[in-house]
Write an enzyme that holds these catalytic residues in place. Structure first.
Site, PDB file in Angstrom:
ATOM      1  CG  ASP A   6      -3.781  -1.003   4.746  1.00 33.28           C
ATOM      2  OD1 ASP A   6      -5.005  -0.732   5.115  1.00 33.28           O
ATOM      3  OD2 ASP A   6      -2.743  -1.586   5.964  1.00 33.28           O
ATOM      4  CB  SER A   7      -1.110   2.895   5.926  1.00 35.57           C
ATOM      5  OG  SER A   7      -2.217   2.329   6.835  1.00 35.57           O
ATOM      6  CB  CYS A  69      -4.873   1.803   3.250  1.00 34.43           C
ATOM      7  SG  CYS A  69      -5.154   3.077   4.809  1.00 34.43           S
ATOM      8  CD  GLU A 154      -0.072  -2.223  12.595  1.00 34.64           C
ATOM      9  OE1 GLU A 154       0.537  -1.156  12.572  1.00 34.64           O
ATOM     10  OE2 GLU A 154      -0.540  -1.971  11.204  1.00 34.64           O
ATOM     11  CB  CYS A 188     -10.373   0.423  10.114  1.00 37.32           C
ATOM     12  SG  CYS A 188      -8.770  -0.206  10.604  1.00 37.32           S
ATOM     13  CG  HIS A 190      -5.614  -2.651  11.358  1.00 39.16           C
ATOM     14  ND1 HIS A 190      -5.068  -2.109   9.984  1.00 39.16           N
ATOM     15  CD2 HIS A 190      -4.334  -2.554  11.706  1.00 39.16           C
ATOM     16  CE1 HIS A 190      -4.295  -1.707   9.568  1.00 39.16           C
ATOM     17  NE2 HIS A 190      -3.530  -2.376  11.392  1.00 39.16           N
TER      18      HIS A 190
END
Length: 271
Positions: A6-7, A69, A154, A188, A190
């Site tokens: 993942d990024s 991702c 994040e 996404c 996240h």
């Protein structure tokens, strides 16, 4: 090991479901935190960064890599599969998260109108529209970018009152596009950390879909259909965590938010 890339942190939400589905399999997670976010980067840049990560995971012995991702899956997966794997590692495989989600959505939507919330890069790629309408030609896909959601997660503000406004704003923009939307894909990895807020922001008759369980089920099916790949996987139930950030301990602390437990991590250079 199965490599999971993942990024940054988002792929940890997919990893958690993979670990639950395959508790005896060994995994290695790699987050490119030093160069995150990927969501606003160009196709060429995301492709180059993702290929570097895939090469590194191959070098570490992974026969199979999951791009956990959406941006990497949208902007790099097809090129890596078609252009690079045949000469780089024809006996290895790279899989993404968009195709399994597109396959699953047919059984979820009754109206055939599916909403997608994702990063600007994923939305601009049109990948969900392409994959879903390829499998379900009568479906309509409505995608909306939620650019603030990744930094909110994040930076540790997913549970904050301030996050409520950004969640409501993006979901209202999406739903205003088509009143027939009855399924929303969180495009996404996240976004599952905002699931409760998203659930509260949309009508109850609308399904909100997280990708982790779908990707885990799809991978189990893939390994069942490819026993030669399944036989190559090591089974010790361990996971190693790597980040391209210099602050591996900071990565480990943040990763604990996604995984719900403490981990240790190491810094890894890609170039």
């Amino acid at each position: 090991m199965i490599g999971v890339f993942d990024s940054g942190y988002g792929g940890l939400s997919v990893l958690a479901d993979l670990q639950q589905a395959m508790p005896d399999v060994d995994f290695v997670y790699l987050g490119d935190n030093a160069r995150a976010p990927y969501g606003t980067r160009s196709f060429d840049t995301v492709y180059r960064f993702t290929l570097e990560a895939v090469r590194k995971l191959f070098d570490m012995g992974c026969p199979l890599v999951v791009l956990a991702c959406n941006t990497a899956s949208a902007k790099a997966l097809r090129s890596i599969q078609q252009r690079d794997l045949p000469h780089l590692a024809p006996d290895r495989r790279v899989l993404g998260v968009i195709r399994p989600t597109a396959e699953a959505v047919g059984a979820l939507s009754r109206t055939g109108v599916v909403g997608v919330l994702g990063t600007p890069g994923t939305v601009a790629s049109g990948s969900y529209d392409i994959e879903i309408t390829k499998l379900h030609p009568d479906f309509r896909v409505v995608a909306e970018a939620a650019p603030m959601w990744v930094p909110i997660v994040e930076q540790g503000f997913a549970a904050s009152d301030g996050a409520d406004w950004f969640v409501r704003e993006a979901t209202q923009r999406l739903l205003a596009r088509d009143s027939r939307i009855d399924t929303i894909i969180l495009g996404c990895t996240h976004y599952p950390l905002l699931y409760n807020k998203i659930r509260e922001a949309v009508p109850q008759h609308i399904s909100v879909v997280c990708q982790g369980p779908i990707v885990a089920a799809s991978l189990l099916d893939y390994l069942h259909r490819h026993p030669e790949m399944d036989a190559r996987l090591s089974r010790g139930g361990s996971t190693r965590y790597f980040t391209t950030s210099d602050d591996a301990s900071g990565f480990a602390r943040q990763a604990g938010i996604f995984l719900g437990r403490d981990i240790s991590a190491e810094t890894l250079r890609l170039s």
